[in-house]
Design an enzyme around this catalytic site. Structure first.
Site, short mmCIF file in Angstrom:
data_model
loop_
_atom_site.label_atom_id
_atom_site.label_comp_id
_atom_site.label_asym_id
_atom_site.label_seq_id
_atom_site.Cartn_x
_atom_site.Cartn_y
_atom_site.Cartn_z
N GLU A 138 22.08 -38.12 26.61
CA GLU A 138 21.81 -38.98 27.75
C GLU A 138 21.50 -40.48 27.50
O GLU A 138 20.50 -40.93 27.93
CB GLU A 138 20.85 -38.47 28.54
CG GLU A 138 20.89 -36.85 29.08
CD GLU A 138 19.75 -36.18 29.51
OE1 GLU A 138 18.66 -36.92 29.77
OE2 GLU A 138 19.95 -34.96 29.87
N GLU A 162 25.16 -27.29 29.82
CA GLU A 162 24.23 -26.84 30.50
C GLU A 162 24.39 -26.31 31.96
O GLU A 162 23.89 -26.92 32.86
CB GLU A 162 23.28 -27.94 30.47
CG GLU A 162 22.72 -28.70 29.24
CD GLU A 162 21.93 -29.73 29.22
OE1 GLU A 162 21.31 -29.95 30.08
OE2 GLU A 162 21.70 -30.50 28.14
O1 9MR Z 1 15.41 -26.96 30.92
C1 9MR Z 1 14.59 -27.80 30.04
C2 9MR Z 1 13.02 -27.81 30.67
O2 9MR Z 1 12.54 -26.42 30.42
C3 9MR Z 1 12.24 -29.06 30.17
O3 9MR Z 1 11.05 -29.06 30.73
C4 9MR Z 1 12.97 -30.29 30.36
C5 9MR Z 1 12.12 -31.43 29.70
O4 9MR Z 1 12.57 -32.70 29.50
O5 9MR Z 1 14.25 -30.48 29.73
C6 9MR Z 1 15.21 -29.15 30.44
O6 9MR Z 1 16.18 -29.48 29.73
C7 9MR Z 1 16.92 -30.53 30.15
C8 9MR Z 1 17.86 -31.01 28.57
O7 9MR Z 1 17.31 -31.11 27.66
C9 9MR Z 1 18.59 -32.13 28.92
N1 9MR Z 1 19.50 -32.01 30.08
C10 9MR Z 1 18.74 -31.88 31.51
C11 9MR Z 1 18.03 -30.48 31.02
C12 9MR Z 1 17.40 -30.06 32.52
O8 9MR Z 1 16.36 -31.09 32.88
#
Ligand code: 9MR
Length: 376
Positions: A157, A262
């Site tokens: 990102e 994802e």
């Molecule tokens: O699914 C993840 C969630 O459990 C966490 O709280 C969150 C915190 O940053 O991150 C989520 O995963 C993210 C991923 O690492 C990067 N792309 C977006 C995902 C969904 O937010």
């Protein structure tokens, strides 16, 4: 003693029913020869507390991603403290089940402790210091799992919605080449590993253009980027099939592989202005934004199934370049979308429902692969 054994066997039976007894072909079998099918797993699955979830993962998927276990704040919370407890178990889980094991993520602006960017007085460190910290982090972690983790999300990102580089502390302190450096450090630590640039909403034209320019530049400089991860946090209407198709084609032309990294499809009313997966976004609770708290109407269930079939149709069309499709979670109950961007919603974005049963969307996805086989 007998009682305990009985309970254990019943739990196992329930888990195996959930995992596949009622589903003839598993996802991984359906897609064998096309691309890998993965799931992101969290602490409950990694540690075995969620035996039902584990049974689904083992039966259905041939790749895993760690939802949070390898993020900087978990694995490297303090300057001289690495905590590999959960990450080691995650990697062991992948090895035990002969799965393609992905790591997520090395360099991101979220879930990275503030100390990474600051000196003792709380000021930003200089470029050389931050590059050294980045190098130590990457070489320690990638080195530890060399040959055991097959693919790393190296930079996550880095782009804004308009395609410009995000003003993260990485960019501000190091400058634009922080991205190239991260890939080089990861490649040095494990020359065989696949290395991914991962981002969301790359189907939006402006952001896609920025990503294409970034990848083209990295490739021209000889930076070892092997794939682009299209996160795939989708809705019932976004992205269009055409935009998904065009996005995969555009990256393929640059000579990188494409991963859907994802995947989920949100059926709830959109609470954010634009399609996004920006974790810092927060919207206040409102019953109007949580319409299916008591269950998903069959019509929406069917809409979700059709939408999954359409998107998998696109992935299958590009199976020469798409190497993996990973769902962001195992069952609906696990999904981050229950709490983002509104807390406490009941969301239905995945292929298995809250009790671990395959949904109509599951059948739609396996059927999409079978249809392609019949056409060939
Ligand atoms: O699914 C993840 C969630 O459990 C966490 O709280 C969150 C915190 O940053 O991150 C989520 O995963 C993210 C991923 O690492 C990067 N792309 C977006 C995902 C969904 O937010």
């Amino acid at each position: 003693m007998l009682n305990r054994r009985f309970i254990a066997v019943t739990a196992l039976l329930a888990a195996s029913m959930a995992a596949g007894a009622q589903t003839r072909t598993s996802l991984k079998e359906a897609y064998r020869g096309n691309f890998l099918i993965g799931a992101a797993i969290g602490t409950p699955q990694i540690t075995g507390q969620d035996s039902r979830g584990d049974a689904i993962v083992e039966a259905q998927f041939d790749a895993i991603s760690p939802e949070n276990a390898l993020k900087w704040e978990r694995i490297h919370p303090k300057p001289d403290t690495y905590d590999f407890t959960l990450a080691d178990r995650y990697v062991a889980f992948g090895e035990k089940h002969h799965m393609f094991t992905v790591a997520h993520c090395l360099v991101w602006h979220n879930q990275v402790p503030d100390w990474v960017f600051r000196d003792d007085k709380g000021n930003f460190v200089d470029r050389v210091t931050l590059l050294k910290r980045m190098h130590d982090h990457i070489s320690t972690i990638v080195g530890r799992y060399k040959g055991r983790i097959q693919s790393w999300d190296v930079v996550n990102e880095a782009l804004n919605e308009d395609g410009t580089l995000r003003q993260s502390p990485w960019l501000k302190i190091i400058g634009e080449d922080y991205i190239a450096k991260a890939f080089q450090y990861a490649h040095q630590a494990d020359p065989q590993a696949q290395l991914t640039y991962n981002d969301y909403s790359l189907e939006i034209e402006a952001k896609r253009k920025g990503a294409l320019a970034l990848i083209a530049k990295l490739k021209a400089q000889g930076v070892p980027v092997t794939s682009v991860g299209l996160q795939g946090h989708n809705s019932l209407t976004w992205p269009s099939v055409e935009d998904q198709d065009a996005t995969i084609s555009a990256f393929a032309k640059l000579g990188v592989k494409v991963v859907i990294s994802e995947l989920d499809i949100d059926v709830l009313p959109r609470a954010a202005q634009h399609p996004s997966a920006e974790v810092s976004l927060k919207v206040l609770e409102d019953p109007k934004l949580n319409p299916y708290a008591d269950g998903l109407p069959p019509s929406v269930q069917q809409e979700l199934a059709q939408r999954y079939a359409d998107l998998f149709g696109v992935y299958l069309k590009h199976r020469d370049v798409v190497t993996r499709v990973t769902f962001w979670g195992v069952t609906d109950g696990d999904s981050w979308l229950n709490d983002w961007p509104v807390k406490g919603r009941t969301s239905y974005p995945l292929l298995f429902d809250r009790s671990g049963q395959p949904k109509p969307a599951f059948q739609a996805v396996t059927r999409a692969a079978a249809d392609v086989k019949t056409m060939n």
